[in-house]
Design a protein around this motif. Structure first.
Motif, short mmCIF file in Angstrom:
data_model
loop_
_atom_site.label_atom_id
_atom_site.label_comp_id
_atom_site.label_asym_id
_atom_site.label_seq_id
_atom_site.Cartn_x
_atom_site.Cartn_y
_atom_site.Cartn_z
N GLY A 400 33.93 -20.21 -1.73
CA GLY A 400 35.04 -19.35 -2.11
C GLY A 400 34.57 -18.17 -2.94
N ALA A 401 35.49 -17.24 -3.13
CA ALA A 401 35.12 -16.01 -3.85
C ALA A 401 35.54 -16.12 -5.31
CB ALA A 401 35.79 -14.81 -3.20
N PRO B 66 31.14 -23.03 -7.17
CA PRO B 66 32.40 -22.42 -6.76
C PRO B 66 32.50 -20.94 -7.11
CG PRO B 66 32.72 -23.50 -8.83
CD PRO B 66 31.24 -23.61 -8.52
N GLY B 67 33.26 -20.20 -6.33
CA GLY B 67 33.72 -18.89 -6.76
C GLY B 67 34.81 -19.05 -7.80
N SER B 68 35.23 -17.94 -8.41
CA SER B 68 36.24 -18.00 -9.48
C SER B 68 37.57 -18.53 -8.96
CB SER B 68 36.47 -16.61 -10.06
OG SER B 68 35.29 -16.13 -10.63
N PRO B 70 38.51 -20.84 -6.33
CA PRO B 70 38.63 -22.30 -6.28
C PRO B 70 38.36 -22.98 -7.62
CG PRO B 70 36.82 -21.50 -4.87
CD PRO B 70 37.58 -20.31 -5.33
N HIS B 345 26.75 -17.89 -10.86
CA HIS B 345 27.49 -19.15 -10.91
C HIS B 345 26.53 -20.26 -10.48
CE1 HIS B 345 31.78 -17.33 -10.09
NE2 HIS B 345 31.08 -16.60 -10.94
#
Lengths: 401, 401
Positions: A400-401, B66-68, B70, B345
């Motif tokens: 995910g972004a 994870p991205g921000s 999710p 991340h």
């Protein structure tokens, strides 16, 4: 767990090397207050644990004792409840038989039958393996094809053998012929779905032919067919994780399990040092090495605590040679526990450690059950080990972004 | 995780106040044996940890970075694999654009195209933001509506911009026009399901109009459309948890994410003290306050260990002002880890603590990765934090009789 399609999307290829060292059944229970791992003198494993993220893994779920098949599937990153490896398939793999898409495998026993057709001994008095070899040879001479289906027969130990049926349109699931108690006739094999009719017909004919060929071969004058199954259709570790994995195992069944998930099988010698040498020789060709140590489990099953301890120490002694290859990620664990005091696989979670340049170390300062309990990973399902290995090797993109 | 319908049934409204303090990306890795949190002098956080239940949280699953989007969804109590936040939506949120039910958002790049229509630079040489502002203004003057669909265009940094299409019957999923390498023509946008046909037709017309308007605007004479998506349909935190939540964040994207789950957005200043002051002013209006500290993540991404440590210390200094409001429940954690040594991340779990009058304290005596490993919560999925917060605030009824 992360669904397969997400893992496919996130995984990415790079040159980092991962070593998964499985000490089969290494998890144990104490005698005189110390488990097998705690009794063993393991300076190298302990040193690595102090620089690793540690924890415990459940192959299936708390309390569930796994067979080797699901335990390894989980460790290879697959949902062990999602793919069934039939008993016939596992036995075939154990005898080193390759199974293709048209193959249906069965685990068979020789059995004793009386004049009325009732089973009097479901294991034919555990005939010696030499007699098994002889009878299987006789069967091979008499039964090669049923309708358009080829029949291959291979001896196992004592009363056990494996039959592989090869042909179009063979499919399970099928019922078994073993009545499970003496005094009853063998059961007819029944198709459990419409599509399994042909397979059932072929296997029933096979049983009748065996009965006819062996009619004067008391105590092995009949066979019982069990675990009739085809190879499960498992997406490969390359497809899911973009790995180019290799297995370095000394027992056929583990190579067979590795082949099910698409690993290359590297032939190796019988010693741990041979396995490490095989890995060294193939270091440039693969990026994931599954190294399987069998004897820790065997001695556990024998109830031989001391021999299991010794095998752990031998494995410890070889660890520096593995680390000398400079793998980016090293995991040491077991597929399931086999406490010598239980003489059997058990439900106890596996000691687990993962080492990389970017793992967070924790309060587990040695590699054993009690220290791993102090680890930062907690107690996790074994199928979460692969995402952790991939992450530590920078083989996973961001979700995910 | 607990299904939404069960959470709806169990949750109950009361006056208790919950504060969720998110230090974005605060989890780290050691330099000289100490992580950012361990290096920072944090007497207030440590004192609170000693009176809290501590642990570690995985935003998605072990090993998954994870991205921000999710990561925050999980922390807000949602299944992060169950709701997809498209890249276009996240970019729009990041530019402070509100998205309604009829809005389809796209992340777009300006690109360079040769006379044959082939892309020669997918980022138009990273044109300066001033040029981007100018071109977007030109596009806005020329493209306002396609068929019955309104078109809104907003500049981002360098070559990036966002397009929002507003109209009936717009739906994804759609393919992207970016060919992902130079030397190829832009791809036609294709509907990936029957219902996405209108959206594809509109976006393709938009691309043709952009091409026409920008034909003499080398190097930015074309655009590439990516991440076309609608806002996911997420039940609000009020609907699921009966909370009246508010977000106090300084960056638009985090306010946008908060808005997706139905939080009220409280406008605030750029300093931590402003954020606390905003919370104080709104104390009687809301029962859940999401306070977002961005810079811990930013410095982590910059690889600036020392600046991240300093930002942690500044956050520590403000903690007493938060506690002075007498919240019933306080959680301090991060959405994901951003170790300065990785400049990115990471997959490492987040330090987590929850304090209330009725939490059980544990052996974690400071707020950092290694101490939180000793906490009584163990390593849990981040989406389990909301049920814990609700429970500690007596906002959950008994499940079953």
């Amino acid at each position: 767990m992360i669904p397969n399609h997400v893992m496919k999307e996130l995984s990415t290829k790079n040159d980092a090397k991962i070593v998964l060292l499985v000490m089969d059944g290494v998890g144990g229970l104490p005698i005189d207050g110390k488990t097998e791992l705690e009794t063993a003198n393991t300076p190298n494993l302990d040193n690595l644990a102090a620089q690793s993220s540690c924890g415990l893994t459940n192959p299936i779920s708390p309390g569930i004792t796994p067979g080797s098949g699901p335990a390894h599937l989980s460790l290879f990153g697959y949902d062990p409840l999602g793919y069934e490896i039939g008993r016939g398939v596992l036995e075939a793999l154990g005898l080193g038989i390759d199974l293709g898409d048209n193959d249906l495998a069965a685990r068979a026993n020789f059995a004793s039958m009386d004049a009325q057709g009732r089973i009097t001994d479901r294991r034919a008095g555990r005939i010696p393996t030499e007699m098994n070899l002889e009878i299987c040879q006789l069967l091979r001479q008499n039964i090669t094809k049923i309708e358009d289906v080829e029949v291959k027969i291979q001896s196992g130990m004592e009363h056990r053998f494996v039959v592989v049926f090869t042909g179009e349109g063979l499919s399970g699931p099928l019922s078994e012929s073993d009545p499970q108690q003496v005094g009853l006739e063998p059961l007819e094999i029944k198709p459990l779905v419409e599509g399994a009719k042909k397979a059932a017909r072929i296997v029933n004919q096979f049983v009748q032919q065996v009965k006819s060929v062996l009619q004067d071969k008391q105590p092995a004058n009949m066979c019982l067919m069990r675990g009739l199954a085809k190879s499960p259709n498992i997406p490969s570790m390359h497809e899911l994780f973009k790995l180019t994995p290799a297995a370095i195992a000394t027992y056929p069944m583990y190579n067979g399990l590795a082949k099910l998930v698409g690993m290359e099988i590297l032939s190796t010698g019988s010693e741990l040092s041979d396995q490490v040498e095989t890995m060294r020789k193939n270091w440039d060709n693969n990026d994931f090495f599954f190294v399987h140590v069998k004897k820790t489990d065997s001695y556990g099953e024998d109830g031989n605590f001391a021999a299991k301890v010794k095998k752990i120490e031998e494995t410890d002694a070889i660890l520096p040679d593995i680390l000398a290859l400079n793998p980016d990620v090293v995991v040491v664990t077991s597929d399931h526990s086999t406490p010598a005091v239980l003489k059997n696989h058990s439900w106890h979670p596996n000691p687990f450690m993962i080492h990389s340049k970017y793992c967070l170390n924790d309060q587990a300062l040695a590699f054993n059950e009690h220290q791993c309990m102090r680890g930062c990973l907690g107690t996790i399902p074994a199928y979460e080990a692969i995402p952790l290995m991939l992450a530590n090797a920078f083989k996973l993109k961001k979700f995910g972004a």
